[in-house]
Design a protein around this motif. Sequence first.
Motif, PDB file in Angstrom:
ATOM      1  N   HIS A  82      -4.830  14.956  -6.074  1.00 37.82           N
ATOM      2  CA  HIS A  82      -3.811  15.724  -5.363  1.00 37.82           C
ATOM      3  C   HIS A  82      -4.365  16.561  -4.231  1.00 37.82           C
ATOM      4  CE1 HIS A  82      -0.210  14.657  -7.598  1.00 37.82           C
ATOM      5  NE2 HIS A  82      -1.088  14.358  -8.523  1.00 37.82           N
ATOM      6  N   ALA A 127       1.559   6.220  -7.104  1.00 35.45           N
ATOM      7  CA  ALA A 127       0.330   6.799  -7.660  1.00 35.45           C
ATOM      8  C   ALA A 127       0.361   8.318  -7.590  1.00 35.45           C
ATOM      9  CB  ALA A 127      -0.886   6.273  -6.917  1.00 35.45           C
ATOM     10  N   ALA A 128       1.087   8.852  -6.599  1.00 39.27           N
ATOM     11  CA  ALA A 128       1.119  10.305  -6.464  1.00 39.27           C
ATOM     12  C   ALA A 128       2.009  10.958  -7.522  1.00 39.27           C
ATOM     13  CB  ALA A 128       1.614  10.688  -5.075  1.00 39.27           C
ATOM     14  N   GLY A 129       2.738  10.129  -8.259  1.00 39.13           N
ATOM     15  CA  GLY A 129       3.529  10.693  -9.345  1.00 39.13           C
ATOM     16  C   GLY A 129       4.999  10.728  -9.001  1.00 39.13           C
ATOM     17  N   LEU A 130       5.821  10.093  -9.846  1.00 40.36           N
ATOM     18  CA  LEU A 130       7.262  10.089  -9.604  1.00 40.36           C
ATOM     19  C   LEU A 130       7.895  11.185 -10.433  1.00 40.36           C
ATOM     20  CD1 LEU A 130       8.211   6.321  -9.745  1.00 40.36           C
ATOM     21  CD2 LEU A 130       8.004   7.774  -7.747  1.00 40.36           C
ATOM     22  N   TYR A 173      -5.412  10.253  -4.028  1.00 43.57           N
ATOM     23  CA  TYR A 173      -4.469  11.366  -4.008  1.00 43.57           C
ATOM     24  C   TYR A 173      -3.782  11.498  -5.360  1.00 43.57           C
ATOM     25  CZ  TYR A 173      -0.960  14.671  -2.673  1.00 43.57           C
ATOM     26  OH  TYR A 173      -0.197  15.798  -2.629  1.00 43.57           O
ATOM     27  N   GLY A 174      -3.473  10.370  -5.963  1.00 41.98           N
ATOM     28  CA  GLY A 174      -2.852  10.403  -7.276  1.00 41.98           C
ATOM     29  C   GLY A 174      -3.745  11.065  -8.316  1.00 41.98           C
ATOM     30  N   ALA A 217      -5.471  -1.723   4.968  1.00 42.89           N
ATOM     31  CA  ALA A 217      -4.530  -1.660   3.849  1.00 42.89           C
ATOM     32  C   ALA A 217      -5.263  -1.292   2.565  1.00 42.89           C
ATOM     33  CB  ALA A 217      -3.817  -2.996   3.698  1.00 42.89           C
ATOM     34  N   GLY A 228      -4.374   6.384  -1.535  1.00 39.72           N
ATOM     35  CA  GLY A 228      -3.235   6.655  -2.407  1.00 39.72           C
ATOM     36  C   GLY A 228      -3.670   6.920  -3.829  1.00 39.72           C
ATOM     37  N   LEU A 268      -6.034   2.377   2.692  1.00 39.66           N
ATOM     38  CA  LEU A 268      -4.821   3.142   2.418  1.00 39.66           C
ATOM     39  C   LEU A 268      -4.523   3.165   0.918  1.00 39.66           C
ATOM     40  CD1 LEU A 268      -2.751   4.621   4.097  1.00 39.66           C
ATOM     41  CD2 LEU A 268      -1.398   2.536   4.196  1.00 39.66           C
ATOM     42  N   ALA A 269      -4.670   2.019   0.274  1.00 38.34           N
ATOM     43  CA  ALA A 269      -4.446   1.960  -1.172  1.00 38.34           C
ATOM     44  C   ALA A 269      -5.436   2.877  -1.887  1.00 38.34           C
ATOM     45  CB  ALA A 269      -4.584   0.523  -1.658  1.00 38.34           C
ATOM     46  N   ILE A 302       3.531  15.652   0.283  1.00 36.83           N
ATOM     47  CA  ILE A 302       2.391  15.010   0.959  1.00 36.83           C
ATOM     48  C   ILE A 302       2.483  13.483   0.935  1.00 36.83           C
ATOM     49  CG2 ILE A 302      -0.113  14.762   0.974  1.00 36.83           C
ATOM     50  CD1 ILE A 302       0.264  17.442   1.725  1.00 36.83           C
ATOM     51  N   PRO A 303       2.754  12.858  -0.235  1.00 41.10           N
ATOM     52  CA  PRO A 303       2.812  11.385  -0.220  1.00 41.10           C
ATOM     53  C   PRO A 303       3.865  10.867   0.750  1.00 41.10           C
ATOM     54  CG  PRO A 303       2.882  12.185  -2.469  1.00 41.10           C
ATOM     55  CD  PRO A 303       2.929  13.379  -1.588  1.00 41.10           C
ATOM     56  N   ASP A 314       6.428  16.649  -4.449  1.00 41.56           N
ATOM     57  CA  ASP A 314       5.254  16.770  -3.592  1.00 41.56           C
ATOM     58  C   ASP A 314       5.541  16.102  -2.245  1.00 41.56           C
ATOM     59  OD1 ASP A 314       2.820  16.908  -2.476  1.00 41.56           O
ATOM     60  OD2 ASP A 314       1.731  15.913  -4.093  1.00 41.56           O
ATOM     61  N   LEU A 364       2.338   1.833  -3.317  1.00 45.04           N
ATOM     62  CA  LEU A 364       1.275   2.267  -4.233  1.00 45.04           C
ATOM     63  C   LEU A 364       1.027   3.767  -4.078  1.00 45.04           C
ATOM     64  CD1 LEU A 364      -0.944   1.494  -6.270  1.00 45.04           C
ATOM     65  CD2 LEU A 364      -2.455   1.162  -4.326  1.00 45.04           C
ATOM     66  N   ILE A 365       0.949   4.226  -2.832  1.00 43.32           N
ATOM     67  CA  ILE A 365       0.745   5.661  -2.600  1.00 43.32           C
ATOM     68  C   ILE A 365       1.870   6.449  -3.255  1.00 43.32           C
ATOM     69  CG2 ILE A 365       0.720   7.483  -0.862  1.00 43.32           C
ATOM     70  CD1 ILE A 365      -0.426   5.591   1.094  1.00 43.32           C
ATOM     71  N   ALA A 370       0.838  -1.202   0.000  1.00 48.71           N
ATOM     72  CA  ALA A 370       0.000   0.000   0.000  1.00 48.71           C
ATOM     73  C   ALA A 370       0.873   1.252   0.000  1.00 48.71           C
ATOM     74  CB  ALA A 370      -0.929  -0.013   1.206  1.00 48.71           C
ATOM     75  N   ASN A 371       1.971   1.231   0.781  1.00 44.15           N
ATOM     76  CA  ASN A 371       2.842   2.412   0.839  1.00 44.15           C
ATOM     77  C   ASN A 371       3.487   2.705  -0.500  1.00 44.15           C
ATOM     78  OD1 ASN A 371       2.333   2.937   3.488  1.00 44.15           O
ATOM     79  ND2 ASN A 371       4.027   1.712   4.253  1.00 44.15           N
ATOM     80  N   HIS A 421       0.105  10.492 -15.118  1.00 43.61           N
ATOM     81  CA  HIS A 421       1.409  10.217 -15.708  1.00 43.61           C
ATOM     82  C   HIS A 421       1.365   9.000 -16.620  1.00 43.61           C
ATOM     83  CE1 HIS A 421       3.664  13.099 -13.285  1.00 43.61           C
ATOM     84  NE2 HIS A 421       2.705  12.888 -12.421  1.00 43.61           N
TER      85      HIS A 421
END
Lengths: 115, 525
Positions: free
Chosen positions: B183, A46-49, B179-180, B169, B176, B172-173, A72-73, A70, A42-43, A39-40, B524
Amino acid sequence: MFVILALLVGALYAAAFCLLLARTTTRLLFGLLLLGHAANLLIFSAAGLVRASPAIVPSGAERPPPGHADPIPQALILTAIVISFAVLAFAAVLVQRAHQASGTNDTEELRTTET
Amino acid sequence: MLLALPIVIPLVTAGLCLLVGRRVRVQRALGVLGAGGLLVAAVTLFARVWREGVLVLYVGGWRAPFGITLVADVFAALLVLAAALMHLAVSVYSLADLDGRRQRYGYFAFLNVMLTGVCGAFLTGDLFNLYVWFEVMLIGSFVLLVLGGQRAQMEAGIKYVTLSLLSSALFLAGVGVIYGIAHTLNMAHLSQRLAVAATSHPGLVTAASLLLLLAFGIKAAVFPLHFWLPDSYHAPPPAVTAIFAALLTKTGVYAIVRVFSLVLPPSDYLFGLLAVIAGLTMLIGVLGAVAQSQFRRILNVHIISQIGYMVMGVALLGSPDAQTRQLAIAAAIFYIVHNMLVKSNLVLLSGTVRALAGTEQLSRLGGLLNRAPVVAVLFLLSALSLAGLPPSSGFWAKLGVIQAGFRAQAYLLTFTALFVGLLTLVSMLKIWSAVFWKPAPEPCSSDDALPAAAGTPPARRRALLLVPSVVLLVLSIGIGLYPPPMLATARRASRELLDRAAYVAAVGIHAEQVEEGPFRAEVHP
């Protein structure tokens, strides 16, 4: 990079569910551990690299310089890691106590409460 | 400041209970005082929200959407009030029901930790913060479930902990992914941005919605994610089961209501899915109860069935008619409050019967109508309320759900609800006739009789066991005999909940913020 991370998240989830479905409570514990990691990650992805600088505000400035990552993630993951650490510590003690109380770590035998 | 009190009071109480060490008397006093304080704070908060509208607190002074925001609308304040009431009732009941060892080793501390999480979950306006409060609630409930260390509790604990962590979990996913997409994590802000993203990336939004639905579904114990509940809820003492029945599944339902009415863009697919889930949850729950032969287990399986009615209210949000949607959510809110009062009261009464007779097996119980007529009457009235017979809160709650169902022309779902109501009545009468009506069975050398529990408890203990039940029943009947205040509250809560623009404005998200900021509509590559 995205493809690698996506595959990694998928692999972590697969391993986690595989362990959760196993019959011993120790594997259950490791399954929960991997589930948190999946899950971590994924966050994070998903928030964008982006290749960027950390979001640190220089002294005297109002906001971080342009092109920062960012934050926040990162904060979310940090919080989630701390929480899952605490909860897993509890789960580890529980698994150990359940083993003491019932003399088995086979989930198939931990069924006396079912009807 | 008032907004933070329902979170701060139980947290401080929990800390104090841990600090005083093993002094049971001090812990008992602190537990009841803390619960009383929480109730006072909750009443004040509700009165203020009712007078002044939505209250907002920017924690640490960071304005929305940047910091964590606490928001109290009528719905949240009402549930905090109901939770505080149940907390006080169960705290008083625990004084008599729980053995000294459990009280010494932190029962009141972790009860308050759980309440901190529950109140936080009701009051937060931030999706990630909701996850944090869920974890706080869970860790409290984990300890309450296994405190005492019996084998059954350990086995129940492993199942409950595993499923809860799985649900966390997934949540949380989901956070995530959301948020993706958007934002932001502020619920009001998300409400705006996800509405935009739903047109550009419908697939992603649906996937994230399903992750949240799965996570909240496990917590709320809806079909097919309900199986952990009957296996774990009967292991701890009745007081713990009662507070679990009142708060844990309802917090899951609260999250479903909040997220589907405010945060996620309306989607026919999801509402259709919820309708199927609601119908099957009602039906499976009530049928599962038939197979049980133990007092508290029957009641526990009924929790599942009752959740179905609340989810049905949310599912009817798919209706094209605005008035029907409002009626449906109002009915669901009424149902949640009614169910908190009545369901936990039934569990408390089953604990009182256990204290009187020393067993929970229906086959070993009997003849209690003569021995404990007060308990018999209390149980009968509460059971009729659960089944939805007048004059009780259950009648109005069911009537609302069914009216909304007919208005939305969801005939199959509505007839399922009516049919399940009938089966609930049958199931409750089965308990009543086995425990109170039929003659007492021959005394036999029972192996599950509780030591020193059988027989008539002393007057003081009996009073502590019965007073919470009487108060809760009076409230339920009071709502049933004079429903207008409760109906008006539910309607107003529902109106506020469905008026997204007003909520967003109250939190302080302005229209221009949707455009600026790091929001990227494209994902992205």
